[in-house]
Design a protein around this motif. Structure first.
Motif, PDB file in Angstrom:
ATOM      1  N   PHE A  96       6.368  -1.874  -2.367  1.00  9.73           N
ATOM      2  CA  PHE A  96       5.170  -2.344  -1.661  1.00  9.73           C
ATOM      3  C   PHE A  96       4.794  -1.373  -0.523  1.00  9.73           C
ATOM      4  N   ILE A  97       5.792  -0.846   0.146  1.00 13.05           N
ATOM      5  CA  ILE A  97       5.534   0.152   1.196  1.00 13.05           C
ATOM      6  C   ILE A  97       4.893   1.399   0.574  1.00 13.05           C
ATOM      7  N   ASN A  98       5.404   1.795  -0.583  1.00 14.34           N
ATOM      8  CA  ASN A  98       4.831   2.954  -1.291  1.00 14.34           C
ATOM      9  C   ASN A  98       3.375   2.716  -1.646  1.00 14.34           C
ATOM     10  N   ASP A  99       3.063   1.489  -2.126  1.00  7.44           N
ATOM     11  CA  ASP A  99       1.676   1.164  -2.475  1.00  7.44           C
ATOM     12  C   ASP A  99       0.781   1.326  -1.246  1.00  7.44           C
ATOM     13  N   LEU A 100       1.289   0.864  -0.107  1.00  9.97           N
ATOM     14  CA  LEU A 100       0.487   0.935   1.113  1.00  9.97           C
ATOM     15  C   LEU A 100       0.231   2.388   1.528  1.00  9.97           C
ATOM     16  N   THR A 101       1.284   3.193   1.532  1.00 13.96           N
ATOM     17  CA  THR A 101       1.107   4.581   1.978  1.00 13.96           C
ATOM     18  C   THR A 101       0.242   5.367   0.983  1.00 13.96           C
ATOM     19  N   ASN A 102       0.369   5.051  -0.311  1.00  8.55           N
ATOM     20  CA  ASN A 102      -0.478   5.727  -1.302  1.00  8.55           C
ATOM     21  C   ASN A 102      -1.947   5.362  -1.102  1.00  8.55           C
ATOM     22  N   ALA A 103      -2.215   4.066  -0.806  1.00  8.11           N
ATOM     23  CA  ALA A 103      -3.602   3.634  -0.605  1.00  8.11           C
ATOM     24  C   ALA A 103      -4.205   4.324   0.620  1.00  8.11           C
ATOM     25  N   ARG A 104      -3.421   4.443   1.684  1.00  7.65           N
ATOM     26  CA  ARG A 104      -3.908   5.098   2.912  1.00  7.65           C
ATOM     27  C   ARG A 104      -4.190   6.574   2.657  1.00  7.65           C
ATOM     28  N   PHE A 105      -3.273   7.225   1.919  1.00  6.81           N
ATOM     29  CA  PHE A 105      -3.408   8.651   1.611  1.00  6.81           C
ATOM     30  C   PHE A 105      -4.662   8.888   0.768  1.00  6.81           C
ATOM     31  N   LYS A 106      -4.845   8.023  -0.242  1.00  3.83           N
ATOM     32  CA  LYS A 106      -5.999   8.159  -1.149  1.00  3.83           C
ATOM     33  C   LYS A 106      -7.304   7.997  -0.373  1.00  3.83           C
ATOM     34  N   ALA A 107      -7.360   6.993   0.504  1.00  6.68           N
ATOM     35  CA  ALA A 107      -8.584   6.757   1.286  1.00  6.68           C
ATOM     36  C   ALA A 107      -8.843   7.926   2.232  1.00  6.68           C
ATOM     37  N   ASN A 108      -7.824   8.319   2.949  1.00  7.32           N
ATOM     38  CA  ASN A 108      -7.989   9.344   3.988  1.00  7.32           C
ATOM     39  C   ASN A 108      -8.316  10.726   3.422  1.00  7.32           C
ATOM     40  N   ASP A 122     -11.983  -0.550   3.942  1.00 10.58           N
ATOM     41  CA  ASP A 122     -11.316  -1.483   3.011  1.00 10.58           C
ATOM     42  C   ASP A 122      -9.809  -1.491   3.238  1.00 10.58           C
ATOM     43  N   PHE A 123      -9.271  -0.299   3.497  1.00 11.33           N
ATOM     44  CA  PHE A 123      -7.829  -0.211   3.714  1.00 11.33           C
ATOM     45  C   PHE A 123      -7.416  -1.105   4.887  1.00 11.33           C
ATOM     46  N   TYR A 124      -8.088  -0.962   6.020  1.00 12.33           N
ATOM     47  CA  TYR A 124      -7.674  -1.745   7.192  1.00 12.33           C
ATOM     48  C   TYR A 124      -7.972  -3.230   7.008  1.00 12.33           C
ATOM     49  N   GLU A 125      -9.159  -3.543   6.458  1.00 15.15           N
ATOM     50  CA  GLU A 125      -9.560  -4.962   6.339  1.00 15.15           C
ATOM     51  C   GLU A 125      -8.780  -5.701   5.265  1.00 15.15           C
ATOM     52  N   LYS A 126      -8.546  -5.026   4.149  1.00 14.02           N
ATOM     53  CA  LYS A 126      -7.926  -5.750   3.024  1.00 14.02           C
ATOM     54  C   LYS A 126      -6.477  -5.338   2.785  1.00 14.02           C
ATOM     55  N   VAL A 127      -6.276  -4.055   2.475  1.00 13.83           N
ATOM     56  CA  VAL A 127      -4.948  -3.612   2.033  1.00 13.83           C
ATOM     57  C   VAL A 127      -3.902  -3.820   3.130  1.00 13.83           C
ATOM     58  N   LEU A 128      -4.217  -3.379   4.347  1.00 12.88           N
ATOM     59  CA  LEU A 128      -3.238  -3.486   5.436  1.00 12.88           C
ATOM     60  C   LEU A 128      -3.018  -4.952   5.830  1.00 12.88           C
ATOM     61  N   SER A 129      -4.103  -5.725   5.881  1.00 12.22           N
ATOM     62  CA  SER A 129      -3.966  -7.151   6.207  1.00 12.22           C
ATOM     63  C   SER A 129      -3.099  -7.858   5.168  1.00 12.22           C
ATOM     64  N   ASN A 130      -3.349  -7.559   3.897  1.00 15.42           N
ATOM     65  CA  ASN A 130      -2.540  -8.180   2.835  1.00 15.42           C
ATOM     66  C   ASN A 130      -1.074  -7.770   2.943  1.00 15.42           C
ATOM     67  N   PHE A 131      -0.872  -6.529   3.347  1.00 16.09           N
ATOM     68  CA  PHE A 131       0.507  -6.042   3.519  1.00 16.09           C
ATOM     69  C   PHE A 131       1.220  -6.868   4.594  1.00 16.09           C
ATOM     70  N   PHE A 132       0.591  -6.979   5.768  1.00 19.01           N
ATOM     71  CA  PHE A 132       1.241  -7.722   6.858  1.00 19.01           C
ATOM     72  C   PHE A 132       1.419  -9.198   6.488  1.00 19.01           C
ATOM     73  N   LEU A 133       0.431  -9.749   5.782  1.00 16.99           N
ATOM     74  CA  LEU A 133       0.530 -11.156   5.387  1.00 16.99           C
ATOM     75  C   LEU A 133       1.727 -11.362   4.448  1.00 16.99           C
ATOM     76  N   ALA A 134       1.871 -10.469   3.494  1.00 15.60           N
ATOM     77  CA  ALA A 134       2.988 -10.595   2.543  1.00 15.60           C
ATOM     78  C   ALA A 134       4.328 -10.417   3.252  1.00 15.60           C
ATOM     79  N   ILE A 135       4.380  -9.493   4.202  1.00 15.99           N
ATOM     80  CA  ILE A 135       5.625  -9.298   4.959  1.00 15.99           C
ATOM     81  C   ILE A 135       5.922 -10.550   5.788  1.00 15.99           C
ATOM     82  N   GLN A 136       4.883 -11.108   6.389  1.00 11.52           N
ATOM     83  CA  GLN A 136       5.074 -12.339   7.174  1.00 11.52           C
ATOM     84  C   GLN A 136       5.628 -13.470   6.299  1.00 11.52           C
TER      85      GLN A 136
END
Ligand code: GSH
Length: 212
Positions: A96-108, A122-136
């Motif tokens: 899941f961490i890999n998915d997040l870093t890949n999404a950030r790299f692709k966007a940037n 989209d990364f900050y609003e959706k992908v990153l929020s979903n990441f923190f929510l899942a970790i929570q």
């Protein structure tokens, strides 16, 4: 006593979980840094099995692929669960961490400025929020609220500490404001990251500043 060297570039990047794990386990290691000028010789040496870094050198033997290295050390040093279910929880956290870093790299790295802007939003609003929510949710479901899997520090905690202190809570990261705006909406996750920061306090205080 075994000797350890971590071969990588001067930044945190994919080597940071490995360095943090060794530091947490109180294992001394040498950081061997490369630059674009010294990289070709390293590649020609034959020690980078897949042509990339990080590479761990343990007692003169070279190990490649950051996730495999982390699992290898995790199993050797007692940071990887014995049972398969907890092993699954650790591995899926790493994926899941890999998915997040890949999404950030692709966007940037999108070449078209307008698309890049949209992808980053989209990364900050959706992908990153979903990441923190899942970790929570994982923290809430876990037996210990200050660990992501089980009651002991695992390589999943270490990998989360690495991403937190390379990006979200790294004072030198250029996007720290954007990351922190989202992170502040997840106080339990922030508390968890602060706890990891305490576990790695000495290492974090001693490491050289880097933006990533
Ligand atoms: N899957 C590999 C990817 C490693 C990787 O992408 N390494 C990059 C730096 S982060 C690298 O060595 N780049 C130099 C090159 O490819 O020539 C891992 O996780 O270790």
């Amino acid at each position: 006593m075994s000797s350890y060297k971590v071969h990588y570039f001067p930044g945190y990047g994919k080597a940071e979980p490995i360095r943090m794990l060794l530091a947490h386990a109180k294992i001394e290691f040498e950081d061997v840094h490369y630059t674009p000028e010294t990289l070709p010789a390293a590649k020609a040496s034959g020690n980078l099995e897949f042509g990339q870094m990080p590479v761990l050198e343990k007692d003169g033997k070279f190990y490649s692929q950051s996730q495999a290295i982390l699992r290898f050390l995790g199993k050797e040093l007692g940071y990887y669960p014995e049972d398969t279910y907890h092993g699954y929880l650790v591995d899926s956290t790493l994926d899941f961490i890999n998915d997040l870093t890949n999404a950030r790299f692709k966007a940037n790295n999108h070449p078209e400025p307008e698309t890049k802007k949209q992808l980053l939003a989209d990364f900050y609003e959706k992908v990153l929020s979903n990441f923190f929510l899942a970790i929570q949710k994982r923290l809430e479901a876990n037996s210990s609220p200050d660990k992501i899997v089980g009651d002991k520090v695992t390589i999943a905690d270490i990998a989360l500490a690495a991403i937190a202190y390379s990006f979200f809570l790294n004072e030198n990261n250029l996007s720290k404001t954007e990351y922190q705006e989202v992170l502040n909406k997840f106080p339990k996750v922030l508390d968890y990251f602060n706890g990891l920061g305490e576990l790695l306090k000495e290492y974090l205080a001693a490491r050289a500043p880097s933006p990533w």
